[in-house]
Design a protein around this motif. Sequence first.
Motif, PDB file in Angstrom:
ATOM      1  N   PRO A  89      10.243  -1.197  29.207  1.00 36.37           N
ATOM      2  CA  PRO A  89      11.153  -2.191  28.603  1.00 36.37           C
ATOM      3  C   PRO A  89      10.458  -3.476  28.183  1.00 36.37           C
ATOM      4  O   PRO A  89      10.942  -4.170  27.285  1.00 36.37           O
TER       5      PRO A  89
ATOM      6  N   PRO B  17      15.965  -5.287  27.022  1.00 37.77           N
ATOM      7  CA  PRO B  17      17.408  -5.015  27.130  1.00 37.77           C
ATOM      8  C   PRO B  17      18.084  -5.774  28.263  1.00 37.77           C
ATOM      9  O   PRO B  17      19.292  -6.000  28.227  1.00 37.77           O
ATOM     10  N   SER B  18      17.311  -6.209  29.269  1.00 33.29           N
ATOM     11  CA  SER B  18      17.900  -6.929  30.396  1.00 33.29           C
ATOM     12  C   SER B  18      18.449  -8.299  29.995  1.00 33.29           C
ATOM     13  O   SER B  18      19.226  -8.896  30.716  1.00 33.29           O
ATOM     14  N   GLY B  19      18.015  -8.831  28.830  1.00 32.96           N
ATOM     15  CA  GLY B  19      18.420 -10.181  28.439  1.00 32.96           C
ATOM     16  C   GLY B  19      17.465 -11.252  28.940  1.00 32.96           C
ATOM     17  O   GLY B  19      17.718 -12.452  28.800  1.00 32.96           O
TER      18      GLY B  19
ATOM     19  N   ASP C 199      22.953 -14.847  29.288  1.00 39.61           N
ATOM     20  CA  ASP C 199      24.213 -14.259  29.722  1.00 39.61           C
ATOM     21  C   ASP C 199      24.741 -13.409  28.566  1.00 39.61           C
ATOM     22  O   ASP C 199      25.556 -13.856  27.768  1.00 39.61           O
TER      23      ASP C 199
ATOM     24  N   ALA D 270      26.030  -9.429  27.047  1.00 39.63           N
ATOM     25  CA  ALA D 270      26.550  -8.099  27.385  1.00 39.63           C
ATOM     26  C   ALA D 270      25.589  -7.060  26.808  1.00 39.63           C
ATOM     27  O   ALA D 270      24.838  -7.355  25.880  1.00 39.63           O
ATOM     28  N   PRO D 271      25.627  -5.832  27.378  1.00 38.56           N
ATOM     29  CA  PRO D 271      24.791  -4.780  26.775  1.00 38.56           C
ATOM     30  C   PRO D 271      25.192  -4.644  25.297  1.00 38.56           C
ATOM     31  O   PRO D 271      26.351  -4.711  24.966  1.00 38.56           O
ATOM     32  N   GLY D 272      24.272  -4.479  24.443  1.00 37.13           N
ATOM     33  CA  GLY D 272      24.609  -4.408  23.011  1.00 37.13           C
ATOM     34  C   GLY D 272      24.313  -5.722  22.313  1.00 37.13           C
ATOM     35  O   GLY D 272      23.921  -5.759  21.153  1.00 37.13           O
ATOM     36  N   ASP D 273      24.497  -6.849  23.032  1.00 36.84           N
ATOM     37  CA  ASP D 273      24.216  -8.156  22.425  1.00 36.84           C
ATOM     38  C   ASP D 273      22.734  -8.292  22.088  1.00 36.84           C
ATOM     39  O   ASP D 273      22.360  -8.870  21.069  1.00 36.84           O
ATOM     40  N   VAL D 274      21.893  -7.745  22.978  1.00 37.85           N
ATOM     41  CA  VAL D 274      20.443  -7.874  22.765  1.00 37.85           C
ATOM     42  C   VAL D 274      20.053  -7.158  21.474  1.00 37.85           C
ATOM     43  O   VAL D 274      19.283  -7.679  20.658  1.00 37.85           O
ATOM     44  N   GLU D 275      20.623  -5.979  21.271  1.00 36.16           N
ATOM     45  CA  GLU D 275      20.317  -5.220  20.051  1.00 36.16           C
ATOM     46  C   GLU D 275      20.798  -5.992  18.821  1.00 36.16           C
ATOM     47  O   GLU D 275      20.126  -6.029  17.793  1.00 36.16           O
TER      48      GLU D 275
END
Length: 390
Positions: free
Chosen positions: A12, A363-365, A344, A346-351
């Motif tokens: 990652p 992906p952890s932010g 802070d 949500a999953p998907g926000d990073v993408e």
Amino acid sequence: SLSDLQPLGLDPILSIAARVARDPRPERVDFGIGVYRDAEGHSPIFAAVKAAEARIARDQRTKAYLSPLGDTRFVAAMSAAAFGEHLAFAGLQTVGGTGALHLAMHVLAATGSGRKVVLGTPTWPNHAPIAASAGLGIRTYAHRADVGGAFDPAPLLQAIATCSAGDVFVLHGCCHNPTGIDPNLAQWQDIAAAIAAAGALPLIDLAYQGFGEGWAEDQAVVALFHDAVPELLVAYSCDKNFGLYRDRVGMLTVKGRDATSGQMIVQHLAAAARTAYSMPPDHGAVVVRTILEDAELSRLWRSELDAMRARLASLRQAFAMALEARGLGQPCLSRGFGMFGMLDVAPGDVEQLTERFAIFLPPSGRINLAALTDATIERLADALLAVRAG
Ligand code: LMR
């Protein structure tokens, strides 16, 4: 056969740089791997390192083998500088902090069946694979902040209360990776007392000394555990605080029940090193020792490190304020220490941050705060606002 091997998932952290390199957008920003960057985005070589390297190139007379212990003068100088002359540790040079963790876990796996490694999650994504590669079982608890953004010790204390004697607690000595949230000294005291009472074994991962509250403050936890427990392991990295990342310099220091057992543990660690790589690469360790044994180079190195710490702290505060101004305030970001903080998201926000704004992070932010500049602080804060709005 070898063709039965299955494709592996990507690391990652390490995979981010490759993705950034492939991205054609000129505005792309890499918030991934933990290397220090200056305001121009470079990861500079310390001037003290350059000066030491010049001296080594001039004076070094041989590259004959040392031993699996590496450069023992480096270990003595580094542990005295890191922990103070008064703390008795045995130890050996390792291939970075990762090499120290690897040797420690492999020797621990050979002693005491059923030992488990206890990790607070999230943690550095390499901790669990190293433990698993040694055949050790893994337990986890939540490493988290309370509502005010301070470390919440309850899950860790609960994990200690329910562990078996001999279980190994991997603890980030300072600048927790990835959250930036560390226990305070009073909390560390409670943790050390609980670990001592449970008969568990602390393995402190100290990879960011000098990047948190200060050089001495960042190793306070080592001194505290040294007093509190009969056996202690410290995996130490010089990657960040000497900027020697790819040269792979670290050490594993050991407090045994007495001096003889400390030396015996080191013998086993050296035997594990011998089978893995025979002996660690020399160059970076000689660089560190050359700096530490010279008062003037030491002063130069410390002033460079202090400037990095100050810059990181001010970037952290500026970014926290930029988030605050957009109604996205995160107390644990402003209260954290070191190179990292968690967005802070949500999953998907990073993408989405990557797809829409050419902002790259794991992906952890987690973000590497050293990759912030005046311009990217605003860009990242705006992008987070846009992603929140959908
Ligand atoms: C990081 O966490 O980014 C660094 O420790 C580099 C690494 O090896 O993952």
